[in-house]
Write a protein that holds these residues in place. Structure first.
Motif, mmCIF file in Angstrom:
data_model
loop_
_atom_site.group_PDB
_atom_site.id
_atom_site.type_symbol
_atom_site.label_atom_id
_atom_site.label_comp_id
_atom_site.label_asym_id
_atom_site.label_seq_id
_atom_site.Cartn_x
_atom_site.Cartn_y
_atom_site.Cartn_z
ATOM 1 N N GLU A 64 -8.266 -11.615 -4.403
ATOM 2 C CA GLU A 64 -7.589 -12.012 -3.212
ATOM 3 C C GLU A 64 -6.219 -11.439 -3.167
ATOM 4 O O GLU A 64 -5.715 -11.145 -2.115
ATOM 5 C CB GLU A 64 -7.357 -13.487 -3.146
ATOM 6 N N ALA A 65 -5.540 -11.450 -4.249
ATOM 7 C CA ALA A 65 -4.185 -10.915 -4.308
ATOM 8 C C ALA A 65 -3.931 -9.440 -4.078
ATOM 9 O O ALA A 65 -3.169 -8.968 -3.329
ATOM 10 C CB ALA A 65 -3.581 -11.091 -5.692
ATOM 11 N N ALA A 66 -5.088 -8.545 -4.450
ATOM 12 C CA ALA A 66 -5.409 -7.443 -4.248
ATOM 13 C C ALA A 66 -5.458 -6.960 -2.745
ATOM 14 O O ALA A 66 -5.215 -6.096 -2.160
ATOM 15 C CB ALA A 66 -6.445 -6.751 -5.006
ATOM 16 N N SER A 67 -6.286 -7.999 -2.048
ATOM 17 C CA SER A 67 -6.535 -7.780 -0.585
ATOM 18 C C SER A 67 -5.353 -7.966 0.286
ATOM 19 O O SER A 67 -5.123 -7.634 1.340
ATOM 20 C CB SER A 67 -7.632 -8.695 -0.235
ATOM 21 N N SER A 68 -4.429 -8.844 -0.343
ATOM 22 C CA SER A 68 -3.112 -9.228 0.454
ATOM 23 C C SER A 68 -2.192 -7.993 0.388
ATOM 24 O O SER A 68 -1.367 -7.850 1.255
ATOM 25 C CB SER A 68 -2.359 -10.409 -0.261
ATOM 26 N N ALA A 69 -2.598 -7.166 -0.585
ATOM 27 C CA ALA A 69 -1.701 -5.814 -0.654
ATOM 28 C C ALA A 69 -2.135 -4.557 0.320
ATOM 29 O O ALA A 69 -1.619 -3.793 0.123
ATOM 30 C CB ALA A 69 -1.586 -5.018 -2.324
ATOM 31 N N ALA A 70 -3.069 -5.091 0.784
ATOM 32 C CA ALA A 70 -3.825 -3.843 1.843
ATOM 33 C C ALA A 70 -2.665 -3.579 2.955
ATOM 34 O O ALA A 70 -2.212 -4.199 3.412
ATOM 35 C CB ALA A 70 -5.195 -4.402 2.338
ATOM 36 N N ALA A 71 -2.976 -2.058 3.061
ATOM 37 C CA ALA A 71 -2.079 -1.586 4.161
ATOM 38 C C ALA A 71 -2.915 -0.623 4.938
ATOM 39 O O ALA A 71 -4.056 -0.084 4.523
ATOM 40 C CB ALA A 71 -0.931 -0.885 3.532
ATOM 41 N N GLU A 72 -2.536 -0.396 6.092
ATOM 42 C CA GLU A 72 -3.221 0.547 7.171
ATOM 43 C C GLU A 72 -2.181 1.118 8.093
ATOM 44 O O GLU A 72 -1.057 0.783 8.354
ATOM 45 C CB GLU A 72 -3.989 -0.497 8.138
ATOM 46 N N ASP A 73 -2.545 2.617 8.197
ATOM 47 C CA ASP A 73 -1.559 3.424 9.062
ATOM 48 C C ASP A 73 -2.364 4.360 9.952
ATOM 49 O O ASP A 73 -3.262 4.656 9.655
ATOM 50 C CB ASP A 73 -0.508 4.120 8.039
ATOM 51 N N HIS A 74 -1.556 4.292 11.077
ATOM 52 C CA HIS A 74 -2.427 5.402 11.865
ATOM 53 C C HIS A 74 -1.532 6.848 12.151
ATOM 54 O O HIS A 74 -0.311 6.633 12.270
ATOM 55 C CB HIS A 74 -2.480 4.999 13.355
ATOM 56 N N PHE A 75 -2.298 7.817 11.994
ATOM 57 C CA PHE A 75 -1.623 9.191 11.796
ATOM 58 C C PHE A 75 -2.494 10.159 12.713
ATOM 59 O O PHE A 75 -3.432 10.422 12.338
ATOM 60 C CB PHE A 75 -1.635 9.514 10.413
ATOM 61 N N ASN A 76 -1.868 10.621 13.828
ATOM 62 C CA ASN A 76 -2.509 11.625 14.546
ATOM 63 C C ASN A 76 -3.803 11.157 15.206
ATOM 64 O O ASN A 76 -4.866 12.213 15.074
ATOM 65 C CB ASN A 76 -2.721 12.691 14.123
ATOM 66 N N GLY A 77 -4.350 10.111 15.216
ATOM 67 C CA GLY A 77 -5.490 9.720 15.704
ATOM 68 C C GLY A 77 -6.305 9.250 14.795
ATOM 69 O O GLY A 77 -7.619 9.002 15.098
ATOM 70 N N PHE A 78 -5.850 9.356 13.375
ATOM 71 C CA PHE A 78 -6.731 8.902 12.215
ATOM 72 C C PHE A 78 -6.338 7.713 11.445
ATOM 73 O O PHE A 78 -4.953 7.255 11.603
ATOM 74 C CB PHE A 78 -6.735 9.975 11.119
ATOM 75 N N THR A 79 -6.995 6.740 10.936
ATOM 76 C CA THR A 79 -6.809 5.661 10.339
ATOM 77 C C THR A 79 -6.590 5.649 8.923
ATOM 78 O O THR A 79 -7.557 5.990 8.363
ATOM 79 C CB THR A 79 -7.562 4.231 10.725
ATOM 80 N N LEU A 80 -5.414 5.711 8.184
ATOM 81 C CA LEU A 80 -5.389 5.846 6.883
ATOM 82 C C LEU A 80 -5.553 4.327 6.243
ATOM 83 O O LEU A 80 -4.351 3.483 6.790
ATOM 84 C CB LEU A 80 -4.176 6.500 6.419
ATOM 85 N N LYS A 81 -6.227 3.911 5.337
ATOM 86 C CA LYS A 81 -6.182 2.577 4.559
ATOM 87 C C LYS A 81 -5.892 2.875 3.295
ATOM 88 O O LYS A 81 -6.348 3.554 2.497
ATOM 89 C CB LYS A 81 -7.525 2.085 4.908
ATOM 90 N N ASN A 82 -5.244 1.416 2.644
ATOM 91 C CA ASN A 82 -5.275 1.187 1.369
ATOM 92 C C ASN A 82 -5.411 -0.083 0.874
ATOM 93 O O ASN A 82 -4.610 -0.955 1.448
ATOM 94 C CB ASN A 82 -3.812 1.766 1.098
ATOM 95 N N ASP A 83 -6.371 -0.196 0.285
ATOM 96 C CA ASP A 83 -6.830 -1.784 0.123
ATOM 97 C C ASP A 83 -6.259 -2.344 -1.205
ATOM 98 O O ASP A 83 -6.092 -3.518 -1.443
ATOM 99 C CB ASP A 83 -8.317 -1.879 -0.294
ATOM 100 N N THR A 84 -5.790 -1.676 -2.012
ATOM 101 C CA THR A 84 -5.183 -2.091 -3.214
ATOM 102 C C THR A 84 -3.588 -2.143 -3.588
ATOM 103 O O THR A 84 -3.157 -2.575 -4.284
ATOM 104 C CB THR A 84 -5.636 -1.210 -4.512
ATOM 105 N N GLY A 85 -3.014 -1.240 -2.623
ATOM 106 C CA GLY A 85 -1.564 -1.244 -2.820
ATOM 107 C C GLY A 85 -0.976 -0.276 -3.760
ATOM 108 O O GLY A 85 0.129 0.166 -3.953
ATOM 109 N N GLU A 86 -1.985 0.619 -4.510
ATOM 110 C CA GLU A 86 -1.569 1.610 -5.380
ATOM 111 C C GLU A 86 -1.233 3.054 -4.566
ATOM 112 O O GLU A 86 -1.791 3.100 -3.576
ATOM 113 C CB GLU A 86 -2.749 1.862 -6.362
ATOM 114 N N ALA A 87 -0.200 3.701 -5.123
ATOM 115 C CA ALA A 87 0.138 5.006 -4.450
ATOM 116 C C ALA A 87 -0.904 5.946 -4.009
ATOM 117 O O ALA A 87 -0.975 6.669 -2.971
ATOM 118 C CB ALA A 87 1.387 5.505 -5.376
ATOM 119 N N ASN A 88 -1.924 6.131 -4.834
ATOM 120 C CA ASN A 88 -2.828 7.170 -4.852
ATOM 121 C C ASN A 88 -4.255 6.684 -4.237
ATOM 122 O O ASN A 88 -5.293 7.256 -4.331
ATOM 123 C CB ASN A 88 -3.225 8.068 -5.961
#
Length: 126
Positions: A64-88
């Motif tokens: 649950e804590a990891a899912s709260s670190a989830a991030a999403e970004d839109h770049f040139n029509g593509f959706t970039l996602k990060n579920d863990t919060g880690e850099a890579n």
């Protein structure tokens, strides 16, 4: 007292709380939240060793804590996602394929593709 069955074992709610479940495996009674008790049953079926459900309760909280670190970004029509919060740990579905890496690397890859696509289209027009 509610009853349920999971992998051949009978689960029952505890008398104290409807959120606490119990299962009897051989002579041992294990109790905890439903997900943790099921995980203990899975562990028993897979390895024939008993693990107390309390060991698995922290796993659900960490998830649950990891899912709260989830991030999403839109770049040139593509959706970039990060579920863990880690850099890579960024990923993107790009032209029907999953690409993974750092956010900057994904953005550079998308930009390079778009530039190459524009050049190809420009050459076709000539």
């Amino acid at each position: 007292m509610a009853n349920a069955s999971y992998r051949g074992f009978t689960l029952q709610t505890a008398k104290q709380s409807p959120d606490i479940w119990q299962v009897r495996i051989k002579t041992h009674v294990l109790s905890g939240n439903l997900a943790a008790v099921k995980k203990s049953i899975d562990w028993w079926c897979d390895t024939a060793s008993l693990i107390d459900p309390s060991e698995f309760e922290s796993v659900g909280k960490a998830r649950e804590a990891a899912s709260s670190a989830a991030a999403e970004d839109h770049f040139n029509g593509f959706t970039l996602k990060n579920d863990t919060g880690e850099a890579n740990a960024w990923y993107c579905f790009f032209n029907g394929r999953l690409i993974k890496g750092s956010k900057l690397a994904l953005q550079k890859h998308i930009e390079a593709y778009l530039i190459a696509k524009q050049r190809a289209e420009a050459q076709q027009r000539k």
